[in-house]
Design a protein around this motif. Sequence first.
Motif, PDB file in Angstrom:
ATOM      1  N   TYR A  25       0.929  10.736  -8.641  1.00 53.63           N
ATOM      2  CA  TYR A  25       0.722   9.392  -8.116  1.00 53.63           C
ATOM      3  C   TYR A  25       2.056   8.685  -7.916  1.00 53.63           C
ATOM      4  CZ  TYR A  25      -4.101  10.013  -9.704  1.00 53.63           C
ATOM      5  OH  TYR A  25      -5.380  10.476  -9.904  1.00 53.63           O
ATOM      6  N   THR A  44      -1.799  12.859  -4.940  1.00 49.52           N
ATOM      7  CA  THR A  44      -1.752  14.117  -4.195  1.00 49.52           C
ATOM      8  C   THR A  44      -1.712  15.264  -5.191  1.00 49.52           C
ATOM      9  OG1 THR A  44      -0.594  15.330  -2.435  1.00 49.52           O
ATOM     10  CG2 THR A  44       0.785  14.121  -3.981  1.00 49.52           C
ATOM     11  N   VAL A  72       1.081   5.538   0.215  1.00 47.16           N
ATOM     12  CA  VAL A  72       0.415   6.754   0.659  1.00 47.16           C
ATOM     13  C   VAL A  72       1.305   7.944   0.329  1.00 47.16           C
ATOM     14  CG1 VAL A  72      -0.532   8.033   2.600  1.00 47.16           C
ATOM     15  CG2 VAL A  72      -0.770   5.540   2.510  1.00 47.16           C
ATOM     16  N   TRP A  95      -0.446   1.283  -6.801  1.00 47.93           N
ATOM     17  CA  TRP A  95      -0.602   2.727  -6.977  1.00 47.93           C
ATOM     18  C   TRP A  95      -1.129   3.364  -5.710  1.00 47.93           C
ATOM     19  CZ3 TRP A  95       0.789   5.141 -11.526  1.00 47.93           C
ATOM     20  CH2 TRP A  95       1.090   4.286 -12.585  1.00 47.93           C
ATOM     21  N   GLY A  96      -0.686   4.600  -5.462  1.00 48.08           N
ATOM     22  CA  GLY A  96      -1.231   5.390  -4.379  1.00 48.08           C
ATOM     23  C   GLY A  96      -2.482   6.114  -4.819  1.00 48.08           C
ATOM     24  N   GLN A  97      -3.039   6.890  -3.898  1.00 45.12           N
ATOM     25  CA  GLN A  97      -4.302   7.568  -4.174  1.00 45.12           C
ATOM     26  C   GLN A  97      -4.110   8.913  -4.849  1.00 45.12           C
ATOM     27  OE1 GLN A  97      -2.742   7.703  -1.321  1.00 45.12           O
ATOM     28  NE2 GLN A  97      -2.827   9.860  -0.746  1.00 45.12           N
ATOM     29  N   GLN A 129       0.848  -1.191   0.000  1.00 46.22           N
ATOM     30  CA  GLN A 129       0.000   0.000   0.000  1.00 46.22           C
ATOM     31  C   GLN A 129       0.882   1.239   0.000  1.00 46.22           C
ATOM     32  OE1 GLN A 129      -2.616  -0.649   3.397  1.00 46.22           O
ATOM     33  NE2 GLN A 129      -4.212  -1.369   2.027  1.00 46.22           N
ATOM     34  N   CYS A 158       6.268   9.356  -0.553  1.00 48.06           N
ATOM     35  CA  CYS A 158       5.445   8.173  -0.775  1.00 48.06           C
ATOM     36  C   CYS A 158       5.928   7.091   0.175  1.00 48.06           C
ATOM     37  CB  CYS A 158       5.548   7.699  -2.215  1.00 48.06           C
ATOM     38  SG  CYS A 158       4.715   6.119  -2.531  1.00 48.06           S
TER      39      CYS A 158
END
Length: 121
Positions: free
Chosen positions: A95, A115, A5, A111-113, A3, A22
């Motif tokens: 990302y 910013t 972030v 993949w992150g969410q 995961q 990240c």
Amino acid sequence: QVQLVESGGGLVQAGGSLRLSCTASGRTASTYAMGWFRQAPGKEREFVAAISWTGGTQYYADSVKGRFTISRNNAKNTAYLQMNSLKPEDTAVYYCAATASAISRDRYDYWGQGTQVTVSS
């Protein structure tokens, strides 16, 4: 499973700097190649930078070469994107991505969410 972030996005004036972070979770996250991508409104997602799991190899898009620097701290399971001399055209959602395979410009498994980075003129 990994995961991701992201953090560090925001609003900055043209010519300014931001540093994105990240952080990856997972026991083997430090052995993953990491990448940064961005997507501007109405445009496709594009590659920005990538770094091998050792940190010894980096790739950059031509549009950011000389202005952005990718790095990582494996002890913290964190990758960074230092962005200097920012331009309004750098405005996008950024990302973070990770892959267990070799460093790549386009093949990522996680993949992150995202910013938001906004550069005002």
